[in-house]
Design an enzyme around this catalytic site. Structure first.
Site: not given
Ligand code: ZN
Ligand code: FE
Ligand code: FE
Length: 278
Positions: A67, A70, A142, A176, A179, A211, A224
């Site tokens: 991953h 961020y 994602e 996800d 999400h 996810h 989120d």
């Molecule tokens: Zn998240």
């Molecule tokens: Fe995620």
């Molecule tokens: Fe993520």
């Protein structure tokens, strides 16, 4: 095959992650390529990678997920932030060349005040810049909750990015569950319908990872905030439906629930009772 794992700390290296994953009943895992809120990166330990690969082979591990941090924003307005994103992606992908079983997942970005159309163009431009013939790693966008100015809340936005990428065969999507639910896709009452939309707009063949998270907030909240399985607004029944979909038999599921290792072990054990015998 049921590929199930969770997010793990990369602090002690790949072999350590592999052993931890095995101990909690996982056969895949996710890790941050570097400090998720910073950018610094550790020196590559090729011995550790070789040891992990041998361990993974011996223990029948599946694909794993790297991953991106961020702080990476591939559609930033600020030129320095954009240059940082390019540098991180290039470096991460170079490093992942040593780990062919890993896919690379990133949050498409936040357009800040530029608008989603510009965001989409910038993200695709970034991918066209970093994806080269030498890079074999699959790169995943994602699905996002849509908080702030996040790009990638809708399947249409993700499809628009993919449409502009030249090396499409290297691209995929990571869905996800928290999400998409926060983003307004009702996976609780109509998982089948959400997947059908995904298939029509993006193509199910692009779905390379999931996810697996419950959500602290209601459908369409764009928040989120992940919850443990069964403790949020998605719930056990919908999570069970997600992992049992016949078209997702071989897609890896990665937990990002707010857990310590024992909590992850319990969730994995429960998920295994649902996909028993696999
Ligand atoms: Zn998240
Ligand atoms: Fe995620
Ligand atoms: Fe993520």
């Amino acid at each position: 095959m049921f590929w199930i794992g969770c997010h793990l700390s990369a602090a002690k290296g790949y072999l350590a992650m592999g052993k931890t994953a095995k101990r909690i009943g996982a056969n895949t895992f996710q890790f941050f390529t570097r400090n998720p809120r910073g950018g610094s990166v550790k020196a590559l330990d090729l011995e550790d990678i070789a040891a992990y690969r041998a361990f993974a082979k011996e223990n029948g591990f599946g694909k794993i997920l790297a991953h991106a941090p961020y702080t990476l924003n591939a559609c930033a307005a600020d030129a320095r932030v954009l240059a940082f994103a390019r540098q991180v992606m290039q470096e991460d992908l170079e490093r992942l060349a040593h780990l062919p079983e890993a896919m690379y997942n990133f949050h498409p970005g936040s357009h800040v005040k530029q608008g989603e159309e510009i965001g989409i163009v910038k993200i695709a431009d970034m991918l066209n810049c970093v994806l080269t013939e030498e890079i074999q790693t699959k790169v995943l966008l994602e699905t996002m909750a849509g908080k702030g100015t996040e790009v990638g809340r809708t399947f249409e936005q993700l499809a628009a990015i993919l449409a502009r990428v030249e090396r499409k065969e290297q691209m995929g999507v990571c869905l996800d569950t928290c999400h998409v639910f926060d983003g307004g896709y009702d996976i609780v009452s109509d998982w089948e319908g959400v997947l059908r939309q995904f298939d029509e707009i993006i193509g199910l063949e692009r779905l390379c990872a999931v996810h697996l998270n419950d959500s602290k907030n209601p459908l369409g909240s764009r928040k989120d905030r992940h919850a443990c399985l069964g403790e949020g607004t998605i719930g056990h029944r919908a999570i069970a439906e997600v992992i049992c979909h016949p078209k997702l038999r071989d897609v890896p599921f990665l937990l990002e629930t707010p857990n310590e290792l024992e909590g992850y072990a319990r969730e994995i054990a429960w998920l295994r009772t649902i996909r028993k015998g696999e």
